[in-house]
Design an enzyme around this catalytic site. Structure first.
Site, short mmCIF file in Angstrom:
data_model
loop_
_atom_site.label_atom_id
_atom_site.label_comp_id
_atom_site.label_asym_id
_atom_site.label_seq_id
_atom_site.Cartn_x
_atom_site.Cartn_y
_atom_site.Cartn_z
N ARG A 197 13.11 -2.01 -9.41
CA ARG A 197 11.25 -1.86 -9.37
C ARG A 197 10.77 -1.17 -10.37
O ARG A 197 11.90 -0.60 -12.08
CB ARG A 197 10.85 -0.85 -8.91
CG ARG A 197 11.59 -0.85 -7.02
CD ARG A 197 11.20 -2.36 -6.63
NE ARG A 197 9.44 -2.62 -6.42
CZ ARG A 197 9.26 -2.00 -5.82
NH1 ARG A 197 9.46 -0.99 -4.80
NH2 ARG A 197 7.22 -2.05 -5.80
N LYS A 230 5.07 5.79 4.48
CA LYS A 230 4.30 4.61 4.38
C LYS A 230 3.87 4.17 6.30
O LYS A 230 4.37 2.39 5.97
CB LYS A 230 5.17 3.68 3.47
CG LYS A 230 5.00 4.65 2.11
CD LYS A 230 5.92 3.56 1.42
CE LYS A 230 6.20 4.43 -0.09
NZ LYS A 230 6.81 3.48 -1.07
N PRO A 283 1.09 -0.86 -0.34
CA PRO A 283 -0.07 0.04 -0.20
C PRO A 283 1.01 1.42 0.28
O PRO A 283 1.90 1.36 0.75
CB PRO A 283 -0.54 -0.06 1.28
CG PRO A 283 -0.11 -1.14 2.16
CD PRO A 283 0.40 -2.33 1.04
N GLU A 284 0.65 2.42 -0.51
CA GLU A 284 0.93 3.06 -0.87
C GLU A 284 0.71 4.17 0.85
O GLU A 284 -0.21 3.99 1.36
CB GLU A 284 1.14 4.40 -2.63
CG GLU A 284 2.21 2.65 -3.38
CD GLU A 284 2.69 3.61 -4.55
OE1 GLU A 284 2.27 4.56 -4.86
OE2 GLU A 284 2.70 2.76 -5.18
#
Length: 309
Positions: free
Chosen positions: A298, A52, A2-3
């Site tokens: 990423r 986060k 989750p960002e």
DNA sequence: CATCGATGTTGAG
DNA sequence: TCAACCTCGATGG
């Protein structure tokens, strides 16, 4: 993971339903038993999200820090405040019997699970539950986190010192100045800086790609090469996207949709983004195939035509 | 049923 | 730069 938006949602759920209450903390899985013992039975006095990171303050010097990592999630059940999911929704609707999952995706659990939770509260922990936070009316189960520990205020300050500004907490002119400075001092591609939590706390891989596209910005330009106005615009858009994400619980980064299309796209993740996850598919603006490259392990997505400069 | 991959970070080499 | 962390939905056989 989750960002940033999800972590703010989680902090608000705790703020609405656990704040001011004595919380029984346990570790059904066992890996947080020592930490749980330190805080169990204490009152939750503050629920805070920064980037986060989630901080649950049990008294002034015992702070539970949780980072969900790439697949961590919280499952809430019991009498919960509905946080809202529409563009205009306000947070803090009446409390209802619900079951909510906030992880990579956020979703209400089905009717059967809600009914089950009502009939049998608290429910038995299912699977690997690292931490369980329980009040008389609500329960939160944490699974798969990268970090779950109890810190003192100095240690919390140490964590916060390594984070850049978070526009959901501070969108002041000073914060904007700070982000400009942090970007311009680096000779590193803006695509990397957006993922650097010391620069943009809370941005993750989806928001990174989408913010760059929305700015029509070349991902490979170094921070030091960017004009102040460009960085300020990026920050302003991040603040806007984050707020929208917190309000809806979804990362909906397109703004080219009608209200109906928007609502529909909220339930269909293939249509929520401009470029993220769309390698080789036509750019929604110019039709050029979306490019993808692995950067720091990423996947970065961008449109080579719209984002050539 | 096995395998893969993911919205992340850390620490070893 | 890469493996490890440790979870689960999607995918393929």
């Amino acid at each position: 993971m989750p960002e940033g938006h999800s972590v703010h949602r989680i902090a608000r759920q705790f703020g609405a339903d656990f704040l001011g209450k004595e919380v029984e903390v346990s570790s059904p899985q066992g890996r947080f038993s020592a930490g749980a013992e330190l805080i169990s039975g204490l009152e939750l006095i503050r629920s805070q999200a920064v980037g986060k990171q989630l901080f649950l303050h049990f008294g002034l010097d015992k702070i539970m820090r949780v980072h969900l990592g790439i697949y961590g999630a919280w499952d809430f059940a019991g009498e919960l405040t509905a946080l809202g999911t529409s563009r205009e929704s306000s947070i803090g609707a009446p409390r209802l019997a619900r079951a909510v999952h906030i992880g990579e995706e956020e979703k209400d659990r089905g009717e059967s699970q809600v009914a089950e939770a009502q009939a049998d509260f608290p429910p038995d922990p299912v699977g690997q539950v690292r931490a369980r936070l329980l009040t008389a009316t609500a329960v939160a189960d944490l699974r798969g986190p990268t970090a779950c520990e109890v810190l003192n205020p100095d240690e919390v300050a140490g964590v916060l010192n390594k984070l850049g500004p978070d526009p959901a907490n501070d969108n002041s002119p000073a914060a904007k100045e700070e982000i400009v400075a942090r970007v311009q001092r680096r000779r590193v591609a803006i695509a990397r800086l957006l993922m650097d939590q010391q620069v943009f706390a809370g941005v993750g891989n989806i928001y990174r790609a989408e913010l760059l596209y929305r700015a029509r910005l070349n991902p490979f330009i170094a921070g030091a090469e960017l004009r102040t106005e460009t960085i300020e615009a990026l920050w302003d858009d991040w603040a806007k996207q984050l707020e929208l994400g917190i309000r809806t619980g979804k990362m909906m980064t397109r703004d080219d949709l009608t209200d109906e299309e928007f609502t529909e796209a909220l339930t269909d993740e293939t249509n929520r983004h401009w470029v993220y996850g769309r390698v080789n598919q036509p750019c929604r603006t110019c039709g050029t195939p979306i490019a993808m490259e692995v950067l720091s392990a990423r996947k970065l997505y961008w449109c080579p035509h719209c984002q050539s400069r």
